[in-house]
Design a protein around this motif. Structure first.
Motif, mmCIF file in Angstrom:
data_model
loop_
_atom_site.group_PDB
_atom_site.id
_atom_site.type_symbol
_atom_site.label_atom_id
_atom_site.label_comp_id
_atom_site.label_asym_id
_atom_site.label_seq_id
_atom_site.Cartn_x
_atom_site.Cartn_y
_atom_site.Cartn_z
ATOM 1 N N UNK A 85 0.836 -1.214 0.000
ATOM 2 C CA UNK A 85 0.000 0.000 0.000
ATOM 3 C C UNK A 85 0.864 1.255 0.000
ATOM 4 N N UNK A 86 2.036 1.170 0.633
ATOM 5 C CA UNK A 86 2.913 2.345 0.673
ATOM 6 C C UNK A 86 3.475 2.659 -0.713
ATOM 7 N N UNK A 87 3.337 1.711 -1.632
ATOM 8 C CA UNK A 87 3.870 1.947 -2.977
ATOM 9 C C UNK A 87 2.799 2.396 -3.958
ATOM 10 N N UNK A 88 1.595 2.647 -3.470
ATOM 11 C CA UNK A 88 0.514 3.039 -4.385
ATOM 12 C C UNK A 88 0.743 4.436 -4.969
ATOM 13 N N UNK A 89 1.451 5.292 -4.253
ATOM 14 C CA UNK A 89 1.640 6.667 -4.753
ATOM 15 C C UNK A 89 2.419 6.687 -6.061
ATOM 16 N N UNK A 90 3.610 6.069 -6.132
ATOM 17 C CA UNK A 90 4.271 6.041 -7.444
ATOM 18 C C UNK A 90 3.448 5.321 -8.515
ATOM 19 N N UNK A 91 2.705 4.288 -8.123
ATOM 20 C CA UNK A 91 1.852 3.608 -9.107
ATOM 21 C C UNK A 91 0.828 4.601 -9.671
ATOM 22 N N UNK A 92 0.257 5.418 -8.793
ATOM 23 C CA UNK A 92 -0.784 6.357 -9.240
ATOM 24 C C UNK A 92 -0.203 7.415 -10.178
ATOM 25 N N UNK A 93 1.055 7.769 -9.983
ATOM 26 C CA UNK A 93 1.704 8.746 -10.871
ATOM 27 C C UNK A 93 1.860 8.149 -12.277
ATOM 28 N N UNK A 94 2.256 6.891 -12.320
ATOM 29 C CA UNK A 94 2.375 6.205 -13.609
ATOM 30 C C UNK A 94 1.003 6.057 -14.271
ATOM 31 N N UNK A 95 0.004 5.697 -13.479
ATOM 32 C CA UNK A 95 -1.360 5.535 -14.009
ATOM 33 C C UNK A 95 -1.891 6.844 -14.570
ATOM 34 N N UNK A 96 -1.661 7.923 -13.840
ATOM 35 C CA UNK A 96 -2.177 9.222 -14.270
ATOM 36 C C UNK A 96 -1.584 9.593 -15.632
ATOM 37 N N UNK A 97 -0.294 9.370 -15.793
ATOM 38 C CA UNK A 97 0.359 9.685 -17.068
ATOM 39 C C UNK A 97 -0.221 8.841 -18.199
#
Ligand code: ZN
Ligand code: ZN
Length: 343
Positions: free
Chosen positions: A145-157
């Motif tokens: 769960x702590x790694x969701x932030x970088x995942x969300x940045x990739x998803x947003x792009x």
């Protein structure tokens, strides 16, 4: 509570700090895991201007709610949660149209750029408003769960980029965000994904995570190779995840006419931009900032295995040893990717 404090540039001290007070719309979270972000490492020496000491950094975290304010309605004590790295106001022009990443009053956790100082999650406890909380799916670990932030940045792009089924995508930069973007592009229906980097180990990881080709920018002529792989046309879309002149130009030169570029990397404040090529070849260009509501989708996809974050986490260590890990990351020790600290 114990916290890892950036006391002055390049100097972390693990020490006693006052426990944060919560406002009526906030919860107090007992932090279980918090990842060290590249922006924290860039920020620790003062070069980014966004980590002015003294500061508790940390914006990629998860934990358990241990206390809640009177106005918190939808979350209870004991809930396992993660939260957006950005505290948005919910009331400005942008928030009201759902563009929370562009909020006029945005404050990023663990950041102090001068206008504000928002302590983050390299601590036993952190206080955050209810509106930025997300429940963790069953079976998801605190580390994941702590790694969701970088995942969300990739998803947003990837979401900002117009992708058609079977498109060929070029990803320039196979670091953390690049490797997550490759996985997201695969989910989004790309046919061929070409990773570009100067580090062979990162390209090997890219191939393992779904890239079809890995090109060494220091060895081959990347745009030529991309054309060779795409009927001599060039790629349909490109993501730039480095943020310097060479990488931006590689991405643009690898695109076909009418292609689309999404810029995520922003290491350099300005780059040389091939204006005529972009205009005459009608390249569309997007800037992608942070993320905007992609967390629930990302959490689901991490939980069901479509996005592999485990392979990108190279170390877990106690928060008390954080200073040494920051130093190792700062010195660019080979093989280090995501390091997660546990209070
Ligand atoms: Zn981050
Ligand atoms: Zn706002």
């Amino acid at each position: 509570m114990k916290a890892l404090v950036l006391e002055e540039y390049n100097k972390f001290v693990y020490k006693e700090m006052p426990e944060p007070e919560i406002a009526s719309n906030e919860v107090l979270i007992q932090v279980k895991a918090c990842g060290i972000c590249g922006s924290d490492v860039h920020g620790m020496d003062g070069s980014s201007g966004r980590r002015i000491p003294p500061l508790i950094m940390g914006h990629e975290a998860s934990g358990i709610i241990v206390k809640k304010g009177l106005d918190v309605r939808n979350f209870s004590e004991g809930a396992r949660v993660t939260f957006d790295s950005t505290i948005y106001c919910g009331e400005c022009f942008y928030c009201r149209q759902g563009q929370i990443n562009l909020c006029d009053n945005r404050r990023v956790l663990g950041v102090s750029p001068g206008e504000y100082r928002q302590h983050g999650a390299f601590a036993e406890y952190v206080a955050v408003p209810e509106r930025i909380l997300y429940r963790m799916p069953e079976g998801l670990s605190f580390e994941q769960a702590a790694m969701v932030e970088p995942v969300s940045i990739a998803f947003h792009a990837v979401e900002l980029t117009s992708i058609s089924l079977n498109d060929t995508a070029v990803v320039v930069g196979a670091g953390m965000i690049g490797l997550l973007a490759i996985q997201a592009l695969r989910v989004a229906g790309c046919g061929k994904i070409i990773a570009v980097d100067i580090d062979q180990a990162k390209l090997d990881l890219a191939l393992q995570l779904g890239a079809n080709e890995g090109l060494r920018a220091d060895v081959v002529d990347v745009p030529n190779e991309v054309r060779r792989l795409t009927h001599n046309r060039g790629a349909d879309i490109a993501l730039e995840v480095v943020g310097n002149t060479a990488a931006v130009n590689t991405a643009i030169s690898s695109l076909r006419k009418g292609g689309e570029l999404t810029l995520v990397g922003n290491l350099a404040p300005t780059v040389e931009f091939p204006l005529q090529a972009v205009v005459t070849r009608q390249i569309a260009v997007n800037g992608s900032c942070s993320s905007c509501g992609e967390y629930p989708a990302c959490l689901d996809m991490i939980a069901d295995g479509r996005i592999n974050v485990g392979i990108l986490k190279t170390h877990t260590a106690p928060l008390a040893e954080g200073a040494a890990w920051f130093e190792r990351l700062y010195n660019k020790e080979p093989g280090l990717m995501k390091v997660i600290l546990e209070p």
